[in-house]
Design an enzyme around this catalytic site. Structure first.
Site, PDB file in Angstrom:
ATOM      1  N   ASP A 118     -12.364  -0.640   1.659  1.00  0.00           N
ATOM      2  CA  ASP A 118     -11.410  -0.394   2.885  1.00  0.00           C
ATOM      3  C   ASP A 118     -11.740   0.264   4.090  1.00  0.00           C
ATOM      4  OD1 ASP A 118      -8.652  -0.619   3.932  1.00  0.00           O
ATOM      5  OD2 ASP A 118      -7.928   1.034   2.684  1.00  0.00           O
ATOM      6  N   ASP A 119     -12.129   1.438   4.279  1.00  0.00           N
ATOM      7  CA  ASP A 119     -12.729   2.190   5.373  1.00  0.00           C
ATOM      8  C   ASP A 119     -13.520   3.366   4.845  1.00  0.00           C
ATOM      9  OD1 ASP A 119     -10.820   1.222   7.610  1.00  0.00           O
ATOM     10  OD2 ASP A 119      -9.391   1.806   5.934  1.00  0.00           O
ATOM     11  N   GLU A 132       0.672  -0.950   0.051  1.00  0.00           N
ATOM     12  CA  GLU A 132       0.102   0.051  -0.101  1.00  0.00           C
ATOM     13  C   GLU A 132       0.984   1.041   0.068  1.00  0.00           C
ATOM     14  OE1 GLU A 132      -2.417   0.548   3.667  1.00  0.00           O
ATOM     15  OE2 GLU A 132      -3.821   2.164   2.642  1.00  0.00           O
TER      16      GLU A 132
HETATM   17  N1  ADE Z   1      -6.524  -0.243   8.927  1.00  0.00           N
HETATM   18  C1  ADE Z   1      -7.586   0.401   8.520  1.00  0.00           C
HETATM   19  N2  ADE Z   1      -7.481   0.673   7.326  1.00  0.00           N
HETATM   20  C2  ADE Z   1      -6.151   0.268   6.847  1.00  0.00           C
HETATM   21  C3  ADE Z   1      -5.344   0.561   5.749  1.00  0.00           C
HETATM   22  N3  ADE Z   1      -5.959   1.037   4.434  1.00  0.00           N
HETATM   23  N4  ADE Z   1      -3.992   0.196   5.693  1.00  0.00           N
HETATM   24  C4  ADE Z   1      -3.528  -0.313   6.983  1.00  0.00           C
HETATM   25  N5  ADE Z   1      -4.180  -0.319   7.855  1.00  0.00           N
HETATM   26  C5  ADE Z   1      -5.380   0.029   8.191  1.00  0.00           C
HETATM   27 ZN    ZN Z   2      -7.102  -2.048   4.522  1.00  0.00          ZN
END
Ligand code: ADE
Ligand code: ZN
Length: 338
Positions: free
Chosen positions: A278-279, A200
């Site tokens: 993801d979030d 990432e």
């Molecule tokens: N925790 C929550 N989202 C994340 C992300 N994109 N990368 C690493 N840890 C995370």
């Molecule tokens: Zn993640």
């Protein structure tokens, strides 16, 4: 609704990269703050949203861990999960493999059981009332040490038949997969599936380590693998699933512009990519929004969208028999006149 968004909404999809704590919307954050008498350092929902301007992963993580502090009871976790499932069911999502971060909660004094009991009850209700199936993946926080991960696996021992696998998240750079080789061996010995965030922000070397040392079944993100042609070849040859998160990548400045997102290039290189949120409460969109905005920005064809939908089920931890009806539904949908 445009033709493209209608097509995407009707396409059966799975979400394989979703941190349930990252689906905490500011409105629910305030409600839980009130319910649990926890003061927030923000005066309004608007003020919270205005704080979601991140330059990198760590900027986001600082605010994400703070937000999770309002989750105190099983009911809170249940409500969080149901809010998420209700939202993604409307996006045509049929199956979710959900991350949770037990250490975020046990480190502030919650017993291990609180989060998992609440999430499992939310998952059962989602299956019953929305027809969305779900599996749970327990993540270890990589900024903590491997002993803390072992303590977490020990606490999870009574629940292992309800957890499909383990993951590795939080601050990537400086915390390579090699730091967790022992705990991944232990998880593998217990029959758990293995995934890890890699590439990432971290270099291609972290993706190699996730493959060779952790022996993962999936790579979460994997964007920086594209910098290493030998690694791309290996990932393609193994059919390794990448759980790609376009709006997350934009919000965390992994890409400068959605038009420059490498998802199409990944598919062209023969990589088994999937689209995920993801979030979503922090990154400006749930599963459907990730699909529509990315498809629009980079010009994905219907065939590519169908491939991505199939990848989301073939890359999941559903058995072949469980995945088969979803794959058949995608085929039927793609063949129907629109
Ligand atoms: N925790 C929550 N989202 C994340 C992300 N994109 N990368 C690493 N840890 C995370
Ligand atoms: Zn993640």
């Amino acid at each position: 609704m445009t033709d493209l968004s209608a097509f995407i909404a009707g396409l059966p999809k799975a979400e394989l990269h979703l941190h349930i704590e990252g689906s905490l919307e500011p409105e629910l954050m305030f409600e839980l703050g009130r319910r649990n008498a926890i003061a927030l350092p923000f005066k309004s929902v608007e003020e919270v949203r205005a704080a979601y301007a991140f330059s990198n992963l760590q900027d986001f993580l600082d605010i994400y861990y703070q937000g999770a502090g309002v989750l105190m009871t099983e009911r809170d976790f249940h409500d969080l999960a149901m809010a998420y499932f209700t939202r993604v069911a409307a996006d045509g999502c049929r199956h979710v493999e959900m991350f949770f971060d037990p250490q975020t909660h046990t480190d502030r004094g919650l017993p291990f059981d609180v989060a998992i009991e609440g999430l499992l009850s939310g998952m059962a209700e989602a299956e019953r009332s929305l027809g969305v199936s779900a599996k749970l993946i327990m993540c270890f926080l990589r900024h903590l040490d491997e002993d803390a991960a072992f303590a977490t696996l020990k606490a999870a021992e009574p629940w292992l038949d309800r957890i499909v696998g383990v993951g590795l998240d939080s601050s990537e750079v400086g915390h390579p997969p090699s730091k967790f080789a022992g705990i991944y061996r232990a998880a593998r010995e217990r029959g758990l599936k293995l995934v890890a965030h890699a590439g990432e922000e971290g270099p291609p070397a972290y993706v190699w380590e996730a493959l060779d040392l952790l022996k993962v079944d999936r790579i979460d993100h994997g964007n920086r693998a594209l910098e290493d042609p030998a690694l791309v070849k290996r990932l393609a040859a193994e059919g390794m699933t990448l759980t790609v998160c376009p709006l997350s990548n934009l919000k965390l400045c992994v890409v400068d512009d959605l038009k420059a997102h490498p998802l199409k290039r990944m598919l062209d290189l023969g990589l088994h990519a999937t689209v995920n949120s993801d979030d979503p409460a922090y990154f400006g969109g749930y599963l459907g929004e990730n699909w529509v905005r990315t498809a629009t920005a980079i010009g994905l064809t219907r065939d590519e969208l169908v491939t991505l939908a199939k990848n989301s089920f073939t890359g999941s931890f559903l058995t072949e028999a469980q995945a088969a009806p979803h794959l058949a539904a995608i085929e039927a949908y793609a063949a129907s006149p629109s």
